[in-house]
Design a protein around this motif. Structure first.
Motif, PDB file in Angstrom:
ATOM      1  N   LEU A 157       8.928  37.616  -1.505  1.00  0.00           N
ATOM      2  CA  LEU A 157       9.951  37.717  -2.604  1.00  0.00           C
ATOM      3  C   LEU A 157       9.245  37.009  -3.840  1.00  0.00           C
ATOM      4  O   LEU A 157       9.184  37.476  -4.747  1.00  0.00           O
ATOM      5  CB  LEU A 157      11.481  37.205  -2.330  1.00  0.00           C
ATOM      6  N   ASP A 158       8.937  35.859  -3.620  1.00  0.00           N
ATOM      7  CA  ASP A 158       8.345  35.133  -4.617  1.00  0.00           C
ATOM      8  C   ASP A 158       6.906  35.686  -5.242  1.00  0.00           C
ATOM      9  O   ASP A 158       6.654  35.702  -6.415  1.00  0.00           O
ATOM     10  CB  ASP A 158       7.790  33.640  -4.276  1.00  0.00           C
ATOM     11  N   LEU A 159       6.059  36.237  -4.335  1.00  0.00           N
ATOM     12  CA  LEU A 159       4.904  36.724  -4.596  1.00  0.00           C
ATOM     13  C   LEU A 159       5.249  38.220  -5.452  1.00  0.00           C
ATOM     14  O   LEU A 159       4.395  38.614  -6.270  1.00  0.00           O
ATOM     15  CB  LEU A 159       4.242  37.190  -3.335  1.00  0.00           C
ATOM     16  N   PHE A 160       6.256  38.949  -5.126  1.00  0.00           N
ATOM     17  CA  PHE A 160       6.236  40.225  -5.421  1.00  0.00           C
ATOM     18  C   PHE A 160       7.694  40.685  -6.599  1.00  0.00           C
ATOM     19  O   PHE A 160       7.586  41.474  -7.367  1.00  0.00           O
ATOM     20  CB  PHE A 160       6.567  41.248  -4.384  1.00  0.00           C
ATOM     21  N   LEU A 161       8.528  39.543  -6.598  1.00  0.00           N
ATOM     22  CA  LEU A 161       9.672  39.771  -7.515  1.00  0.00           C
ATOM     23  C   LEU A 161       9.199  39.457  -8.924  1.00  0.00           C
ATOM     24  O   LEU A 161       8.203  38.991  -9.286  1.00  0.00           O
ATOM     25  CB  LEU A 161      10.625  38.675  -7.503  1.00  0.00           C
ATOM     26  N   PRO A 162       9.671  40.408  -9.934  1.00  0.00           N
ATOM     27  CA  PRO A 162       9.279  40.227 -11.320  1.00  0.00           C
ATOM     28  C   PRO A 162       9.325  38.972 -11.750  1.00  0.00           C
ATOM     29  O   PRO A 162      10.204  38.078 -11.416  1.00  0.00           O
ATOM     30  CB  PRO A 162      10.443  41.087 -12.205  1.00  0.00           C
ATOM     31  N   HIS A 163       8.378  38.412 -12.619  1.00  0.00           N
ATOM     32  CA  HIS A 163       8.337  36.972 -13.086  1.00  0.00           C
ATOM     33  C   HIS A 163       8.970  36.834 -14.593  1.00  0.00           C
ATOM     34  O   HIS A 163       9.056  37.591 -15.295  1.00  0.00           O
ATOM     35  CB  HIS A 163       6.805  36.507 -13.230  1.00  0.00           C
ATOM     36  N   PHE A 164       9.906  35.572 -14.384  1.00  0.00           N
ATOM     37  CA  PHE A 164      10.365  35.369 -15.871  1.00  0.00           C
ATOM     38  C   PHE A 164      10.115  33.910 -16.031  1.00  0.00           C
ATOM     39  O   PHE A 164       9.827  33.069 -15.354  1.00  0.00           O
ATOM     40  CB  PHE A 164      11.876  35.197 -15.574  1.00  0.00           C
ATOM     41  N   CYS A 165       9.970  33.626 -17.407  1.00  0.00           N
ATOM     42  CA  CYS A 165       9.649  32.179 -17.770  1.00  0.00           C
ATOM     43  C   CYS A 165      10.476  32.001 -19.156  1.00  0.00           C
ATOM     44  O   CYS A 165      10.662  32.677 -20.066  1.00  0.00           O
ATOM     45  CB  CYS A 165       8.118  31.983 -18.327  1.00  0.00           C
ATOM     46  N   ASN A 166      11.397  30.808 -18.887  1.00  0.00           N
ATOM     47  CA  ASN A 166      12.518  30.284 -19.981  1.00  0.00           C
ATOM     48  C   ASN A 166      13.404  31.766 -20.155  1.00  0.00           C
ATOM     49  O   ASN A 166      13.719  32.002 -21.245  1.00  0.00           O
ATOM     50  CB  ASN A 166      11.687  29.980 -21.119  1.00  0.00           C
ATOM     51  N   LEU A 167      13.618  32.240 -19.112  1.00  0.00           N
ATOM     52  CA  LEU A 167      14.499  33.396 -19.208  1.00  0.00           C
ATOM     53  C   LEU A 167      14.258  34.603 -19.764  1.00  0.00           C
ATOM     54  O   LEU A 167      14.870  35.619 -19.765  1.00  0.00           O
ATOM     55  CB  LEU A 167      15.907  32.996 -19.616  1.00  0.00           C
ATOM     56  N   GLN A 168      12.984  34.860 -19.964  1.00  0.00           N
ATOM     57  CA  GLN A 168      12.139  35.944 -20.590  1.00  0.00           C
ATOM     58  C   GLN A 168      11.107  36.457 -19.647  1.00  0.00           C
ATOM     59  O   GLN A 168      10.517  36.171 -18.847  1.00  0.00           O
ATOM     60  CB  GLN A 168      11.408  35.648 -22.044  1.00  0.00           C
ATOM     61  N   ALA A 169      11.395  37.978 -19.497  1.00  0.00           N
ATOM     62  CA  ALA A 169      10.547  38.638 -18.427  1.00  0.00           C
ATOM     63  C   ALA A 169       8.987  38.638 -19.066  1.00  0.00           C
ATOM     64  O   ALA A 169       8.767  38.677 -20.135  1.00  0.00           O
ATOM     65  CB  ALA A 169      10.994  40.065 -18.363  1.00  0.00           C
ATOM     66  N   VAL A 170       8.123  38.214 -18.012  1.00  0.00           N
ATOM     67  CA  VAL A 170       6.783  37.949 -18.309  1.00  0.00           C
ATOM     68  C   VAL A 170       6.201  39.396 -18.504  1.00  0.00           C
ATOM     69  O   VAL A 170       5.157  39.688 -19.423  1.00  0.00           O
ATOM     70  CB  VAL A 170       5.957  37.298 -17.333  1.00  0.00           C
ATOM     71  N   GLN A 171       6.757  40.672 -17.765  1.00  0.00           N
ATOM     72  CA  GLN A 171       5.978  41.773 -17.898  1.00  0.00           C
ATOM     73  C   GLN A 171       7.172  42.868 -18.110  1.00  0.00           C
ATOM     74  O   GLN A 171       8.489  42.493 -17.925  1.00  0.00           O
ATOM     75  CB  GLN A 171       5.461  42.030 -16.667  1.00  0.00           C
TER      76      GLN A 171
END
Length: 322
Positions: free
Chosen positions: A153-167
């Protein structure tokens, strides 16, 4: 503050994280945050006369706010392709249907990526396994399987930083497809009731005894997780004879499969669990009443005992389901 149980890096600052995926609940009963349902539990002291509120399916301080967003994003993608469309005739072209001789059938999704399918279901099972809420804390994956799911899950879930999507979703999807050889396709079978009209009644059940495969119910969905080998040894829900495993198993980079059974077969499972849990509740209460009657010196007869049992059940608000 403890670390997030998913990323293991940020502080677990999130309040009200859903253990049972919010998309499943909202698809059944309306607005997010107002979940109520009937819970089938392995707890023999369960209160059957009372609806389960949202606090029973949520937990504080297990995730960071960014990981909460990551899970919500995958739920949204899944819901738009499956939950909102699988029972609607106008979206039938989105699924390839294969009928089987016993009246069951399988639906192969043409619109949902298999990695999203696995991420969603792995996240549901993983959250139940790590939860300390009474509804879930009897259910545990092996430490090895729990960590496999967390890492995946940690490897493949979409990434967020400060509640904003990275991609963007498109960028994330492209990346996951390019890296699909790294994905851990833990075998899973999902079976649903065909079309339940009453969307107000919800069910949560995670069996604490079945391990090969693990058994769970989330509303109209039966979820079976296989640890390593495709061995269907435990058959508590009685589904082993309903499908050839290859016709419902999701274990590689193929189209997502959902098996479908009649409402009657589904509710037979619900009734079986209800009956067993009610019998256990009555038995536990009977033992308690026997001890109390013996200590009080009241002559014990079957009539006196059964009357005391029902009085105690009603007094504790544990009315039995009809």
């Amino acid at each position: 503050m403890a670390k997030c149980k998913l990323c293991l890096k940020k502080e677990a600052n999130q309040l009200g994280s859903h253990i049972t995926s919010a998309f499943l609940l909202s698809s059944q009963i309306g607005k997010r945050g107002e979940e109520k349902g009937f819970t089938i539990s392995t707890d023999p002291n369960q209160n059957y006369g009372q609806d389960v509120g949202a606090e029973d399916i949520k937990e504080d301080y297990i995730l960071c706010s960014d990981c909460e967003k990551r899970l919500s994003r995958i739920e949204s993608i899944y819901s738009s392709a499956i939950t909102q469309k699988i029972e609607k005739k106008k979206f039938a072209p989105n699924f390839e249907k294969k009928d089987w001789d016993n009246g069951n059938y399988s639906l192969y999704s043409k619109k949902l990526d298999i990695i999203v399918f696995h991420l969603l279901h792995q996240s549901v099972i993983w959250r139940a396994s790590i939860s300390t809420q009474p509804l879930y804390n009897h259910f545990k994956l092996t430490p090895e399987l729990e960590e496999r799911m967390r890492f995946n899950l940690d490897l493949f879930l979409p990434h967020f930083c400060n509640l904003q999507a990275v991609q963007t979703e498109k960028e994330w999807s492209k990346m996951t497809n390019e890296c699909n050889d790294l994905f851990d396709f833990i075998p899973i079978a999902v079976i649903k009731a065909e079309n339940i009209d009453n969307k107000e009644m919800t069910y949560d059940f995670f069996d604490n005894l079945s391990k090969e495969p693990y058994h769970s119910i989330i509303n109209e969905y039966l979820i079976f997780v296989f640890a390593d080998e495709l061995v269907w040894k435990d058959n508590y829900f009685g589904m082993k004879a309903e499908f050839i495993l290859d016709n419902i198993i999701n274990k590689d980079y193929s189209a997502p499969i959902i098996g479908v059974i009649s409402n009657e077969k589904y509710f037979n499972i619900i009734k079986k669990i209800n009956d067993e849990m009610v019998a256990q509740l009555i038995q536990n209460t009977r033992i308690q009443c026997l001890l109390e009657l013996g200590q009080s010196g009241i002559p014990i007869s079957n009539e006196v005992l059964e009357e005391r049992v029902m009085q105690k059940i009603e007094a504790q608000g544990k009315g039995l389901p009809e």
